[in-house]
Design an enzyme around this catalytic site. Structure first.
Site, PDB file in Angstrom:
ATOM      1  N   ASP A 119      19.264  24.752  31.274  1.00 48.77           N
ATOM      2  CA  ASP A 119      20.854  24.756  31.775  1.00 48.77           C
ATOM      3  C   ASP A 119      21.467  25.802  32.917  1.00 48.77           C
ATOM      4  OD1 ASP A 119      21.016  22.981  30.141  1.00 48.77           O
ATOM      5  OD2 ASP A 119      23.171  23.952  28.916  1.00 48.77           O
TER       6      ASP A 119
ATOM      7  N   ASP B 171      10.872  35.469  28.903  1.00 47.99           N
ATOM      8  CA  ASP B 171      12.308  36.427  29.991  1.00 47.99           C
ATOM      9  C   ASP B 171      11.882  36.198  31.153  1.00 47.99           C
ATOM     10  OD1 ASP B 171      10.020  37.583  28.593  1.00 47.99           O
ATOM     11  OD2 ASP B 171      10.791  39.487  28.711  1.00 47.99           O
TER      12      ASP B 171
ATOM     13  N   LYS C 103       6.350  32.763  24.469  1.00 46.40           N
ATOM     14  CA  LYS C 103       6.938  34.567  24.673  1.00 46.40           C
ATOM     15  C   LYS C 103       5.986  34.865  23.347  1.00 46.40           C
ATOM     16  CE  LYS C 103       9.772  38.126  23.920  1.00 46.40           C
ATOM     17  NZ  LYS C 103       9.949  38.330  25.674  1.00 46.40           N
TER      18      LYS C 103
ATOM     19  N   ASP D  85      15.638  24.402  26.232  1.00 39.31           N
ATOM     20  CA  ASP D  85      18.083  24.647  25.917  1.00 39.31           C
ATOM     21  C   ASP D  85      17.942  25.248  26.945  1.00 39.31           C
ATOM     22  OD1 ASP D  85      19.910  23.834  25.510  1.00 39.31           O
ATOM     23  OD2 ASP D  85      19.715  24.491  23.069  1.00 39.31           O
TER      24      ASP D  85
ATOM     25  N   TYR E 108      14.860  24.018  15.763  1.00 45.99           N
ATOM     26  CA  TYR E 108      15.722  23.366  15.921  1.00 45.99           C
ATOM     27  C   TYR E 108      15.335  22.197  14.914  1.00 45.99           C
ATOM     28  CZ  TYR E 108      17.574  24.974  20.354  1.00 45.99           C
ATOM     29  OH  TYR E 108      18.165  25.936  21.323  1.00 45.99           O
TER      30      TYR E 108
END
Ligand code: NAD
Length: 361
Positions: free
Chosen positions: A245, A217, A184, A241, A134
């Site tokens: 959620d 994942d 990852k 992020d 970001y």
């Protein structure tokens, strides 16, 4: 910083609870309040005044309602209420975002998942907040190239990973003592680097905390398949992020979700929800997310762990007694629909009752 919309309604309630619990712990609470977001634009022409920012920086902790609303939707860039939010986060240097996801047994049926899967879930997601893709440089979008392209950069420095890792381990020590670092690493070099740093930090500094690693994942899948397996999830900005959620929806209602953003100075505590203009001023807002944020403030900024637990127990008792605001009311015969004020009063009265004493309805 009550902010806009339902912000002042829920912050008011949370402050009453904070005052009460502090008085039980011989702690004097000094509160200063400032208009923030749209309210500050109306009064001072800017979403956050220098005076408000300085007051936040010199406090122990900041409690924030929410900002924004239709009235200010025509504004752009730094004039918008949300830019005050970004400013305060950056001024306080809060690099670790804590989102606890706790499923109260009484609300388990409000989730889209089966009660048997989510019962007893109590996860803390620790998301790196000020680095990663970001913010990474360079970044570019080139629409004039022969084959137009765009890219962002996922960059992490060792120091950024270590400081957020330390926050996650510190939090795990106050919980079940387990940290799952999510990355990852099978594809991304920056994730392999993240994993190595977290591992070596744990080897050098931590004993008694169980550290595991999981690919993002798989984590997204496990949160739905068996969320009860997690205690603390530590992860980078982008992954956090998305996962926070996803995990938030396990609880069924946005009105129940608190958050804390921590750095090396004052912590910033706020509910996850926005200013809810559709229910503003109607005594309909669920104050529990903000009250739970006040509990986090006691735990992480005021060093009042016992007070934090008492607030959380008072929330749980209030739900057990059947009190519900509209967002968590399911019309069952065991539930009593109440407004913001009464919900706060019920939490307060639970706090005031000696533990073990029967509920006074
Ligand atoms: P929202 O979270 O304000 O509302 C979404 C829905 O959830 C609405 O139906 C609302 O009534 C309900 N809701 C939210 N909080 C509730 C509570 N405590 N109790 C009961 N119901 C609740 O999101 P939105 O509608 O997308 O945004 C409204 C405004 O809030 C916008 O201006 C947006 O920019 C702003 N916003 C601010 C923040 C923040 O300050 N951190 C976060 C999100 C949105």
């Amino acid at each position: 910083m009550p902010g806009d919309g339902i912000g002042p309604e829920v912050v008011d309630g949370a402050l009453t609870i904070l005052r009460e619990v502090c008085s039980h712990h011989n702690t004097e609470l000094q509160v200063e309040s400032f208009p923030f977001g749209g309210a500050s634009i109306d009064k001072h022409g800017t979403p956050a005044t220098e005076e408000a920012i300085e007051a936040c920086k010199s406090s122990d902790a900041v409690l924030l309602g929410a900002v924004g609303g239709e009235k200010w939707d025509h504004l752009t860039g730094a004039d918008r209420p949300e830019s005050g939010l970004l400013r305060i986060r950056s001024e306080l240097g809060v690099y670790a975002n804590f989102r606890p996801v706790r499923v109260y047994p009484e609300l388990a049926h409000a989730s889209t998942l089966k009660s048997s899967i989510i019962s007893g879930v109590d996860i803390l997601i620790v998301r790196e907040l000020t680095g990663g893709i970001y913010f990474g440089q360079p970044r570019e979008t080139n629409l004039d190239a022969e084959d137009p392209y765009s890219f962002d950069t996922m960059r992490y420095h060792r120091s950024e990973i270590i400081r957020v890792t330390k926050k996650a381990f510190d939090a795990a020590r106050k919980r079940d003592g387990r940290v799952c670092s999510v990355d990852k690493a099978n594809v991304l070099g920056s994730s392999r680097f993240w994993r190595d740093i977290v591992k070596s930090y744990a080897e050098q500094n931590e004993t008694g905390i169980e550290l595991t690693h999981m690919l993002v994942d798989n984590c997204a899948m496990q949160l739905i398949r068996d969320p009860g397996q997690f205690d603390v999830i530590l992860t980078a900005n982008l992954f956090g992020d998305i996962l926070s959620d996803e995990a938030a929806m396990l609880t069924g209602s946005i009105g129940m979700l608190p958050s804390a953003s921590l750095g090396d100075g004052p912590g910033l505590y706020e509910p996850v929800h926005g200013s809810a203009p559709d229910i503003t001023g109607q005594n309909k807002a669920n104050p529990l997310a903000t009250i739970a944020s006040a509990a986090l403030m006691c735990r992480y900024s005021l060093q009042l762990e016992e007070a934090a637990t008492k607030i959380e127990q008072a929330i749980e008792n209030t739900l057990k007694k059947g009190f519900r605001t509209g967002d968590i009311f399911t019309d069952s015969s065991n539930e009593l629909l109440v407004g913001t004020d009464e919900m706060c009063e019920q939490v307060l009265s639970s706090l005031q009752q000696k533990s073990g004493q029967p509920a006074n309805q």
